[in-house]
Motif scaffolding. Structure first.
Motif, PDB file in Angstrom:
ATOM      1  N   ASP A  14       0.834  -1.200   0.000  1.00 42.54           N
ATOM      2  CA  ASP A  14       0.000   0.000   0.000  1.00 42.54           C
ATOM      3  C   ASP A  14       0.868   1.249   0.000  1.00 42.54           C
ATOM      4  O   ASP A  14       1.017   1.939   1.021  1.00 42.54           O
ATOM      5  CB  ASP A  14      -0.940   0.001   1.222  1.00 42.54           C
ATOM      6  N   ALA A  15       1.443   1.537  -1.154  1.00 44.72           N
ATOM      7  CA  ALA A  15       2.256   2.737  -1.357  1.00 44.72           C
ATOM      8  C   ALA A  15       2.454   2.919  -2.856  1.00 44.72           C
ATOM      9  O   ALA A  15       2.473   1.939  -3.608  1.00 44.72           O
ATOM     10  CB  ALA A  15       3.610   2.607  -0.660  1.00 44.72           C
ATOM     11  N   PRO A  16       2.605   4.164  -3.294  1.00 49.28           N
ATOM     12  CA  PRO A  16       2.894   4.394  -4.711  1.00 49.28           C
ATOM     13  C   PRO A  16       4.281   3.854  -5.080  1.00 49.28           C
ATOM     14  O   PRO A  16       5.195   3.819  -4.248  1.00 49.28           O
ATOM     15  CB  PRO A  16       2.854   5.913  -4.858  1.00 49.28           C
ATOM     16  N   ALA A  19       7.321   6.023  -4.138  1.00 50.35           N
ATOM     17  CA  ALA A  19       7.768   5.986  -2.739  1.00 50.35           C
ATOM     18  C   ALA A  19       8.610   4.744  -2.472  1.00 50.35           C
ATOM     19  O   ALA A  19       9.623   4.804  -1.759  1.00 50.35           O
ATOM     20  CB  ALA A  19       6.558   6.019  -1.801  1.00 50.35           C
ATOM     21  N   ASP A  80      11.060   4.258 -10.889  1.00 49.91           N
ATOM     22  CA  ASP A  80       9.772   3.827 -10.343  1.00 49.91           C
ATOM     23  C   ASP A  80       9.274   2.488 -10.894  1.00 49.91           C
ATOM     24  O   ASP A  80       8.134   2.101 -10.628  1.00 49.91           O
ATOM     25  CB  ASP A  80       8.689   4.901 -10.544  1.00 49.91           C
ATOM     26  N   PRO A 105       2.540  -0.537 -10.672  1.00 48.54           N
ATOM     27  CA  PRO A 105       1.438   0.160 -10.001  1.00 48.54           C
ATOM     28  C   PRO A 105       0.128  -0.618 -10.137  1.00 48.54           C
ATOM     29  O   PRO A 105      -0.174  -1.176 -11.201  1.00 48.54           O
ATOM     30  CB  PRO A 105       1.363   1.499 -10.735  1.00 48.54           C
ATOM     31  N   PRO A 108      -3.199   4.327  -7.764  1.00 52.81           N
ATOM     32  CA  PRO A 108      -2.340   5.421  -7.307  1.00 52.81           C
ATOM     33  C   PRO A 108      -1.602   5.125  -5.994  1.00 52.81           C
ATOM     34  O   PRO A 108      -0.533   5.688  -5.759  1.00 52.81           O
ATOM     35  CB  PRO A 108      -3.299   6.601  -7.145  1.00 52.81           C
ATOM     36  N   ASP A 109      -2.159   4.259  -5.163  1.00 53.33           N
ATOM     37  CA  ASP A 109      -1.565   4.043  -3.841  1.00 53.33           C
ATOM     38  C   ASP A 109      -1.261   2.585  -3.538  1.00 53.33           C
ATOM     39  O   ASP A 109      -1.127   2.207  -2.369  1.00 53.33           O
ATOM     40  CB  ASP A 109      -2.489   4.619  -2.752  1.00 53.33           C
ATOM     41  N   GLN A 110      -1.148   1.765  -4.566  1.00 53.92           N
ATOM     42  CA  GLN A 110      -0.766   0.359  -4.377  1.00 53.92           C
ATOM     43  C   GLN A 110       0.195  -0.043  -5.483  1.00 53.92           C
ATOM     44  O   GLN A 110       0.047   0.386  -6.625  1.00 53.92           O
ATOM     45  CB  GLN A 110      -1.981  -0.572  -4.414  1.00 53.92           C
ATOM     46  N   THR A 111       1.155  -0.890  -5.111  1.00 52.52           N
ATOM     47  CA  THR A 111       2.166  -1.343  -6.057  1.00 52.52           C
ATOM     48  C   THR A 111       2.444  -2.817  -5.822  1.00 52.52           C
ATOM     49  O   THR A 111       2.656  -3.234  -4.682  1.00 52.52           O
ATOM     50  CB  THR A 111       3.480  -0.551  -5.872  1.00 52.52           C
TER      51      THR A 111
END
Length: 153
Positions: A14-16, A19, A80, A105, A108-111
């Protein structure tokens, strides 16, 4: 994925991707991420900035008789998305094993983060006869991904 010459693990974090990439490209973070217990510290604090970079790590393990250093030659870099390096005892050329990080990805907030430990290019018969591979287990790689998730949370 796993076969006789590589182990791959994946986890959705749970992060872009940006990050996570920032964490991975700073060698000083690797001691906090290492699930194997071998990494002790980074030599210098320069961020990895592209293919051809070399970063040095202080390590410790019985397989090397205690403390040692590695030079890590960056073989893949796509901001990235991809970070890869081949590891060698400091001052030597890499004998063929590689660490590959792939970031995909999932919004937007999970990778989805995949890490592969690949020793398929090791050709040194003396090194192979020592039966060191795999030196890092699937569980240790999964622990590394858990540590990445904790650090970017």
């Amino acid at each position: 994925m796993s076969d006789d010459t590589r182990i791959s693990v994946s986890r959705t974090i749970d992060a872009p991707a940006a990050a996570i990439f920032e964490v991975l490209t700073l060698p000083a973070n690797h001691v906090r991420l290492d699930g194997s217990g071998f990494v002790r510290s980074a030599v210098g604090t320069d961020r990895i900035s592209g293919t051809g970079d070399v970063f040095t790590m202080n390590m410790e393990g019985d397989h090397m008789g205690g403390e040692y250093q590695t030079d890590n030659h960056v073989t893949g870099y796509e901001k990235d998305k991809l970070l890869a390096w081949q590891t060698a005892p400091a001052g030597t050329q890499p004998p063929g094993w590689e660490w590959v990080w792939e970031l995909t990805p999932q919004g937007p907030d999970q990778t989805e983060v995949s890490q592969t430990y690949d020793w398929s290019r090791v050709t040194d018969k003396e090194l192979l006869s020592q039966n060191l591979f795999p030196l890092v287990s699937r569980d240790q790689l999964e622990d590394t991904l858990a540590k990445v998730a904790e650090l970017v949370a």
